[in-house]
Design a protein around this motif. Sequence first.
Motif, short mmCIF file in Angstrom:
data_model
loop_
_atom_site.label_atom_id
_atom_site.label_comp_id
_atom_site.label_asym_id
_atom_site.label_seq_id
_atom_site.Cartn_x
_atom_site.Cartn_y
_atom_site.Cartn_z
N SER A 78 0.84 -1.06 -0.13
CA SER A 78 0.03 0.23 -0.09
C SER A 78 1.00 1.27 0.03
CB SER A 78 -0.56 -0.37 1.15
OG SER A 78 -2.11 1.38 1.41
N SER A 80 0.52 3.82 2.08
CA SER A 80 0.42 4.69 3.17
C SER A 80 1.48 3.34 3.91
CB SER A 80 -0.72 4.27 3.45
OG SER A 80 -1.03 2.75 4.13
N SER A 84 9.07 6.07 2.58
CA SER A 84 9.29 7.17 2.11
C SER A 84 11.09 7.45 2.08
CB SER A 84 8.70 8.64 3.02
OG SER A 84 9.73 8.44 3.82
#
Length: 85
Positions: A78, A80, A84
């Motif tokens: 996913s 989310s 990052s």
Amino acid sequence: MAWPALAMMVLRRYTPFITLPFAAVIGFIGYHAEGWISDRHTPSTAPINQQRQDRLLQESMDSNTTKAKHNPLEVNLSPSLSPSS
């Protein structure tokens, strides 16, 4: 009572005890005769633990040389949960 009737009563009562030894002998002879006549046999194989170790070793050698292991969690990750960068 006549002798044939008495003989039939005795045979009816003891038939399993009379026929079992004959059936066992015939079965024993047939089993071993089939083994002598037939040339089929099951070849011996390596123990299961040895087969597993060989397979794991082969898989690790293949993955080291050709490709990295596939992680299904990285394919459908996913957004989310994605790191990052």
